[in-house]
Enzyme design. Sequence first.
Site, mmCIF file in Angstrom:
data_model
loop_
_atom_site.group_PDB
_atom_site.id
_atom_site.type_symbol
_atom_site.label_atom_id
_atom_site.label_comp_id
_atom_site.label_asym_id
_atom_site.label_seq_id
_atom_site.Cartn_x
_atom_site.Cartn_y
_atom_site.Cartn_z
ATOM 1 N N PHE A 112 0.810 -1.220 0.000
ATOM 2 C CA PHE A 112 0.000 0.000 0.000
ATOM 3 C C PHE A 112 0.843 1.270 0.000
ATOM 4 C CE2 PHE A 112 0.980 0.106 4.463
ATOM 5 C CZ PHE A 112 0.678 1.375 4.925
ATOM 6 N N LYS A 113 2.078 1.167 0.460
ATOM 7 C CA LYS A 113 2.915 2.362 0.548
ATOM 8 C C LYS A 113 3.284 2.904 -0.830
ATOM 9 C CE LYS A 113 4.281 0.984 5.111
ATOM 10 N NZ LYS A 113 5.271 0.484 6.064
ATOM 11 N N ASP A 114 3.134 2.063 -1.864
ATOM 12 C CA ASP A 114 3.346 2.556 -3.224
ATOM 13 C C ASP A 114 2.390 3.715 -3.543
ATOM 14 O OD1 ASP A 114 5.296 0.646 -3.771
ATOM 15 O OD2 ASP A 114 3.857 -0.792 -4.577
#
Length: 481
Positions: A112-114
């Site tokens: 999700f950090k993308d």
Amino acid sequence: MEYVSTRGGAGAVDFEGALFSGYAPDGGLFMPQHIPSLDTDTLRRWGRLSYRELVKELCSLFITAELVPRSTLNDLIDKAFSRFKHKDVIHLSRLKDGLNVLELWHGVTYAFKDLSLSCTGQFLQYFLEKKQKHVTILVGTSGDTGSSAIESVRGQKNMDIFVLLPKGFCTQIQELQMTTVIEDNVHVFAAHGNSDEIDEPIKELFADVDFARKYNLMSLNSVNWSRIMVQIAHHFYAYFQCAPSLDTTPLPVVEIVVPTGGGGNITAGCIAQKMGLPIRLVAVVNSNDIIHRTVQYGDFSLSESVKSTLASAMDIQEPYNMERILWLLSGSDSRLMKTLMERFSVSKSLKLPEDLHKKLSETLRSCSASDEDIVGAMRRCWEENCYLLCPHSAVAAHYHYLQLDGIPRCCLAPASAAKFQDALLRAGLVPQLPPEITSLVAMETRSTPLERGQDWAQALRERIEAMAQRWGIAGQGVTQT
């Protein structure tokens, strides 16, 4: 829109100033001076927007058009999401027993950090190109942050990134996603310590004001406001996907279940709630349960040690974003935050004031899941849906499976199960690995070991100084405002 420190000892900055900062100069975290409030008509209108459009609308509330014209902002966000594998960027899977899983992991590194880091990388590039400047990025990672941060800036001539990973505490795939990036501006360090220990040398370098200014240090951990800002959109999209109807008055409540370690995503949820989104938030953690104990008992205190769990990216004892949440709930009381955080810094133990704990427990629910709970949720989800959960997503599913209330609920899924083969095998499940993952094992790797007993901060200093000397860039960074 200006940003102030949670501890009140630093001057206000604009979005550019907050973007290029790590911690505020007084040790606090930057937050918007005021949180925009949205009325019901706006929420109903936004309910028709795609995720990409929601990110644009939300970012435009926190980034003034004078700094980044709206058309430019839209272009930067479109470019940020251009490498995502799903046409909608993120995707909701509706499974049996009311289990809604919002897949936030369709980016390059399957995490999700993308989402937030791809946008943050574009914002950085925009300002750096305008000013022809260079920055040095310092990142400590418990798993996914490092690879996402690397992918957001790899190959950029005006940014060098230094990443510390905790050797043996990440999965093999997480580590390979960092160490196989062979770029001149990427510097990976494999430290023989846990996630909290690798934060210490980074804090030390940021605390050295002269060094930080000379080499233009900044952070891409969720200390950085830009990441929190983009993550607010997860909660709006989750709400609009799972709300039964937007035609009722008042609007219906949806429960958002947020797996959390450093507390960035749950902070974004608290801000969305403050903006007027009718959500009920649940912070779910693994056996490293400081957030759960804080919500339940007001006990913001470290355990004796960090426990190694299947949900390794959440193996964190010091969730620094709790300071942002407590600041919000205290009515922006920076004096109180300074007192509380300085007390915690010394003793690593803090009992929240009774009124602040009451507000926290009214704002958040919480749950802690053991490795056995995680394995059980992974198995059940597969047996009922033929759907693989990563262990972090399984922490959220475990909470859902305990509930009997039938309220509309959305579980945020931070990573693809493909990154956690060992956890899948422990649950008796067969990993399904995309070719981008399987190819990592055969690739060249590069990293610098940091041994126990070694001065990690000094090792970082020396590498940063060598980098700056090589490129002749010391003292040429962005001026903080």
